[in-house]
Design an enzyme around this catalytic site. Sequence first.
Site, PDB file in Angstrom:
ATOM      1  N   TYR A  53       0.815  -1.218   0.000  1.00 48.03           N
ATOM      2  CA  TYR A  53       0.000   0.000   0.000  1.00 48.03           C
ATOM      3  C   TYR A  53       0.848   1.269   0.000  1.00 48.03           C
ATOM      4  O   TYR A  53       0.529   2.229   0.695  1.00 48.03           O
ATOM      5  CB  TYR A  53      -0.933   0.028   1.225  1.00 48.03           C
ATOM      6  CG  TYR A  53      -1.814  -1.187   1.387  1.00 48.03           C
ATOM      7  CD1 TYR A  53      -2.699  -1.563   0.367  1.00 48.03           C
ATOM      8  CD2 TYR A  53      -1.775  -1.956   2.546  1.00 48.03           C
ATOM      9  CE1 TYR A  53      -3.524  -2.670   0.523  1.00 48.03           C
ATOM     10  CE2 TYR A  53      -2.595  -3.066   2.698  1.00 48.03           C
ATOM     11  CZ  TYR A  53      -3.466  -3.416   1.684  1.00 48.03           C
ATOM     12  OH  TYR A  53      -4.280  -4.505   1.847  1.00 48.03           O
ATOM     13  N   TYR A  89     -14.385  -4.708   2.686  1.00 47.61           N
ATOM     14  CA  TYR A  89     -13.025  -5.161   2.359  1.00 47.61           C
ATOM     15  C   TYR A  89     -12.939  -6.642   2.711  1.00 47.61           C
ATOM     16  O   TYR A  89     -13.211  -7.031   3.843  1.00 47.61           O
ATOM     17  CB  TYR A  89     -11.962  -4.381   3.156  1.00 47.61           C
ATOM     18  CG  TYR A  89     -10.581  -4.901   2.873  1.00 47.61           C
ATOM     19  CD1 TYR A  89      -9.837  -4.441   1.784  1.00 47.61           C
ATOM     20  CD2 TYR A  89     -10.015  -5.911   3.661  1.00 47.61           C
ATOM     21  CE1 TYR A  89      -8.583  -4.952   1.494  1.00 47.61           C
ATOM     22  CE2 TYR A  89      -8.755  -6.427   3.374  1.00 47.61           C
ATOM     23  CZ  TYR A  89      -8.056  -5.942   2.293  1.00 47.61           C
ATOM     24  OH  TYR A  89      -6.819  -6.462   1.998  1.00 47.61           O
ATOM     25  N   ASP A 114     -17.429 -12.846   7.034  1.00 44.53           N
ATOM     26  CA  ASP A 114     -15.977 -12.684   6.984  1.00 44.53           C
ATOM     27  C   ASP A 114     -15.558 -12.100   8.333  1.00 44.53           C
ATOM     28  O   ASP A 114     -15.604 -10.884   8.538  1.00 44.53           O
ATOM     29  CB  ASP A 114     -15.593 -11.751   5.826  1.00 44.53           C
ATOM     30  CG  ASP A 114     -14.103 -11.436   5.795  1.00 44.53           C
ATOM     31  OD1 ASP A 114     -13.385 -11.864   6.721  1.00 44.53           O
ATOM     32  OD2 ASP A 114     -13.669 -10.758   4.848  1.00 44.53           O
ATOM     33  N   LYS A 157      -6.349 -13.563  10.530  1.00 45.91           N
ATOM     34  CA  LYS A 157      -5.632 -12.639  11.419  1.00 45.91           C
ATOM     35  C   LYS A 157      -5.319 -13.199  12.815  1.00 45.91           C
ATOM     36  O   LYS A 157      -4.278 -13.795  13.004  1.00 45.91           O
ATOM     37  CB  LYS A 157      -6.385 -11.311  11.480  1.00 45.91           C
ATOM     38  CG  LYS A 157      -6.309 -10.568  10.138  1.00 45.91           C
ATOM     39  CD  LYS A 157      -6.698  -9.110  10.236  1.00 45.91           C
ATOM     40  CE  LYS A 157      -6.276  -8.339   9.005  1.00 45.91           C
ATOM     41  NZ  LYS A 157      -7.288  -8.228   7.956  1.00 45.91           N
TER      42      LYS A 157
HETATM   43  C1  PLP Z   1      -7.363  -8.590   6.515  1.00 40.59           C
HETATM   44  C2  PLP Z   1      -8.676  -9.019   6.009  1.00 40.59           C
HETATM   45  C3  PLP Z   1      -8.797  -9.957   4.971  1.00 40.59           C
HETATM   46  C4  PLP Z   1      -7.605 -10.489   4.229  1.00 40.59           C
HETATM   47  O1  PLP Z   1      -6.752 -11.260   5.007  1.00 40.59           O
HETATM   48  P1  PLP Z   1      -5.249 -11.515   4.505  1.00 40.59           P
HETATM   49  O2  PLP Z   1      -4.702 -12.477   5.499  1.00 40.59           O
HETATM   50  O3  PLP Z   1      -4.567 -10.186   4.522  1.00 40.59           O
HETATM   51  O4  PLP Z   1      -5.326 -12.071   3.135  1.00 40.59           O
HETATM   52  C5  PLP Z   1     -10.064 -10.389   4.610  1.00 40.59           C
HETATM   53  N1  PLP Z   1     -11.158  -9.908   5.216  1.00 40.59           N
HETATM   54  C6  PLP Z   1     -11.094  -9.010   6.222  1.00 40.59           C
HETATM   55  C7  PLP Z   1     -12.348  -8.535   6.873  1.00 40.59           C
HETATM   56  C8  PLP Z   1      -9.850  -8.513   6.633  1.00 40.59           C
HETATM   57  O5  PLP Z   1      -9.786  -7.594   7.603  1.00 40.59           O
END
Ligand code: PLP
Length: 400
Positions: free
Chosen positions: A6, A133, A223, A250
Site C-alpha cells: 500500500y 473489504y 468474513d 488474522k
Molecule cells: C485482513 C482481512 C482480509 C484479508 O486477510 P489476509 O490475510 O490479509 O489475506 C479479509 N477480510 C477481512 C475482513 C480482513 O480484515
Amino acid sequence: MIWYPYEQMKKMKTPYKIVDAEGVYLYTEDQKLIDSVSSWWSVIHGYKHPELNKALISQAEKFSHVMLGGLTHEAVERLSDKLQSFLPGDLDYCFFSDSGSVAVEVALKMALQYYMNRGEEKRTMILALEHAYHGDTFKTMEAGDDEDYHFVLKAYGSSQHVLHIPTQMEELERAFETWHERLNCFLVEPLLQGAGGMRMYDVSFLKRARELCDQYGVLLIFDEVATGFGRTGNRFVADLVQPDILVLGKALTGGYIGHAVTVANHKVYEGFYDDRPEHALMHGPTFMGNALACSVALKSIELFEEQDYMSKIHRIEEITRREMQDFSDPRVKEVRMMGGCVCIEVREPAILKGYQQFAYERGVFSRPFLSYLYAMVPYIIQEEELVKVLDTMKAWFSQG
Ligand SMILES: *Cc1c(COP(=O)(O)O)cnc(C)c1O
C-alpha cells in the site's frame, strides 16, 4: 529490494525497523513503542508470548509442515476439533488456508459450487456491502467495495456478479426481493467493517439478513477475519447471528503465522458430500493446515478461554469509553467504539498527516489510513498503556 504494501515507493518514508518485540511493545534501536495496531489486528496476546513460543518450538522439533493432501497430523486434528467445539452451532467443517483473502475465496467458491451441485446454475451473484473489504485477491477485490484498494479492477469494467448495498434495512430487503433467484450468498464483515473505515452497524441488520437468506435460500457468509476472537466485544459475531460459512484469519494464530480457516455448517458440507467426484471441493493451498500454524492457533484459543479474554476486551471497551467521553474537536467527524476497536474519523485525510511520527516520539506505534485514526490494541494491554495510546490520539488535536 523490498516492495512495501500500500505504498507509493517513490514517496515512502523509511519504515521503522523493529529489532525486538515483547508483550504490547515493539522495539526499534532507539524507541520502545506500544503497538496500537496489533500488527494488522492479529497479535491479540502480544509478542514473544512464552506459551505460544513453546507450542511453536515443540511442534518444530517434530516437524514444521507436511501437506494435507493424503496426510494428516495431530496439530491440525486438534485444532479442527477445538474450533468445532469453540465455534457456535453447527459450524463444524474446517477448511484451512494460508491467508484471509484465500479463505474468503474458498467461502465464495463453496457458495457458488453449493448451488452448481444442486443444478441451480443461475445463482452466480454475490450480495455484498458498500465499503466492504475482503482481501486483495481478485474475487475478494470484486466483492470488496473500496476504491482506495481496488481501483485497478476498473480496467475490467463493472462487475456482473457482485451487488453492493449499504447497511440499510430497506436496501437489504429490496436487494433480496429483486435478485434472490440470482444470489448464491450474502457476504459481510459483520458489525464492524475494518479496512473500509472502521464502520459500525447494528446487529438487527444481520438478524434481518439471516431471515431473508432463509426465506430465499441464500447462503450467509461472515468474513470474521478481522472481527473474530473478540474484536467487536463478542467472541464472534457468529455467536449472535449464525452464518452458513464463517471465515477466520488474522488473530487465529495470535498473529504468529499467516493462517486462516473457512468453516462450513452441515448444510453447506452436505451440498458437497456425494458419490459424484465432480461435487468435491477442488481446492488445496500448499500450506493449508501447516503444523506450526495449527499448534500455535490451538494454544492461542486455549489462552483465550483459560484467561478469560472476553473480560479483558470488555475492560478495554470500558476504559476506552471513559477516556473518550469528553473528547471532541471541530476537525473530528465522528468517534466510533466497539469492543477492542476505537476510531476517530476526521473530516479530511490531511488532518492526520504527521500523526505517525508524532505518536512514535511519544512511544506509540500507529498507522492511520485515509481519514481514520484508530487503535486495535493487543488484549493483554494494561490500563496505563491503553490510556497512553488514547491520550496520544487526543493530544494530536490539542497541540495548536
Ligand atoms: C485482513 C482481512 C482480509 C484479508 O486477510 P489476509 O490475510 O490479509 O489475506 C479479509 N477480510 C477481512 C475482513 C480482513 O480484515
